[in-house]
Enzyme design. Structure first.
Site, PDB file in Angstrom:
ATOM      1  N   ASP A  50       0.835  -1.202   0.000  1.00 16.19           N
ATOM      2  CA  ASP A  50       0.000   0.000   0.000  1.00 16.19           C
ATOM      3  C   ASP A  50       0.872   1.255   0.000  1.00 16.19           C
ATOM      4  OD1 ASP A  50      -2.101  -1.722   0.207  1.00 16.19           O
ATOM      5  OD2 ASP A  50      -2.544  -1.285   2.301  1.00 16.19           O
ATOM      6  N   GLU A  52       1.076   4.665   2.065  1.00 20.73           N
ATOM      7  CA  GLU A  52       0.590   5.215   3.335  1.00 20.73           C
ATOM      8  C   GLU A  52       1.225   6.588   3.569  1.00 20.73           C
ATOM      9  OE1 GLU A  52      -0.054   1.268   6.008  1.00 20.73           O
ATOM     10  OE2 GLU A  52       1.997   1.659   5.332  1.00 20.73           O
ATOM     11  N   GLU A 145      -5.599 -13.453  31.083  1.00 22.42           N
ATOM     12  CA  GLU A 145      -6.898 -13.813  30.494  1.00 22.42           C
ATOM     13  C   GLU A 145      -6.758 -14.945  29.488  1.00 22.42           C
ATOM     14  OE1 GLU A 145     -10.494 -11.679  27.953  1.00 22.42           O
ATOM     15  OE2 GLU A 145      -9.152 -10.466  29.199  1.00 22.42           O
ATOM     16  N   LYS A 149      -8.558 -18.656  29.579  1.00 23.16           N
ATOM     17  CA  LYS A 149      -9.332 -19.221  28.468  1.00 23.16           C
ATOM     18  C   LYS A 149      -8.807 -20.597  28.093  1.00 23.16           C
ATOM     19  CE  LYS A 149     -10.835 -14.918  26.271  1.00 23.16           C
ATOM     20  NZ  LYS A 149     -10.766 -14.061  25.055  1.00 23.16           N
TER      21      LYS A 149
END
Length: 253
Positions: A50, A52, A145, A149
């Site tokens: 791309d 940018e 976390e 899980k």
């Protein structure tokens, strides 16, 4: 057919200069600086990369962005005020090693007052205590976390999520190492390989990265064992570095 299609670096830079000239024509004296960032600025762009661009405008209350394709190529042009982009460049969050390298490699197209050099200097002056806070947040808000899980999955499933979870754990580990070493990753595609180049890292991290990068993520027991080993090593490493997980039975407000 709509691309992305192959274009050369020279063509990409020519398009960037055309866009910059159009910005100058439209905004005139409001333009403080225009520069290319990302792979094009680093001179590592490929044939499908791309374009940018960052545009700094005076008296801009709120930033905005345009993204579009001309068929063969795609461009992203971000408009910010000097105050906003300086604030962004000096803010440290959990993904700082991935997002903030952009401020160090901006290739100026229009920069009469050398604004992008000033921006780089400010981005370099991050206080170590802020880095430490970001690492400690990542340990609690991300890693703790993720491990919870994973342990739930071990008991009740679904095991099909384990490969994604292993990738997230490895990536969060890379962010911790980038913060610890105050180093930026080149691109998201190279986060794990570049994280492995750091000499100071927890035991077990290399094994986890090799598992993820190999794509050999079909054995649930292997994934869980490797992630658990890494989590135990990460806790020891973090304590040695002074990155403590604060534990309290009292609600912190």
């Amino acid at each position: 057919m709509i691309g992305p299609n192959r274009i050369t670096r020279e063509e990409r830079m020519e398009i960037a200069h055309t866009i910059a000239n159009q910005v100058l024509e439209r905004y005139g004296s409001k333009v403080q600086a225009i520069g290319v960032y990302g792979s094009l600025a680093r001179k590592t762009d490929g044939p499908f990369s791309d374009i940018e661009i960052k545009c700094i405008l005076n008296a801009l209350d709120e930033g905005f962005c345009y993204e579009w394709t001309a068929g063969d190529w795609k461009a992203e042009v971000n408009f910010d005020s000097a105050e906003h982009i300086i604030e962004e460049a000096t803010t440290v969050d959990e993904i700082w090693p991935l997002t903030h390298g952009q401020f160090f490699n901006i290739l100026p197209i229009y920069d009469p007052k050398d604004f992008f050099s000033e921006l780089k200097a400010k981005a370099s002056s991050v206080d170590g205590s802020i880095i430490k806070e970001a690492i400690c947040r990542t340990l609690v808000e991300e890693m703790y976390e993720y491990i919870g899980k994973m342990r739930n999955i071990e008991i009740q499933g679904p095991q099909t999520f384990l490969p994604i979870l292993a990738m997230e754990i490895a990536t969060a580990g890379a962010m911790i190492l980038g913060l610890h070493n105050k180093q930026f990753f080149t691109t998201s595609a190279q986060v794990l390989s570049e994280a492995l180049s750091f000499t100071d890292k927890p035991e077990g991290y290399e094994v986890l990265c090799e598992l993820v990068m190999s794509g050999n993520l079909s054995d649930p027991k292997q994934i869980i064992a490797i992630c658990e080993n890494y989590w135990e090593s990460l806790l020891k490493w973090s304590a040695q570095q002074g990155y403590q997980i604060e534990c309290s039975t009292v609600i912190p407000w």
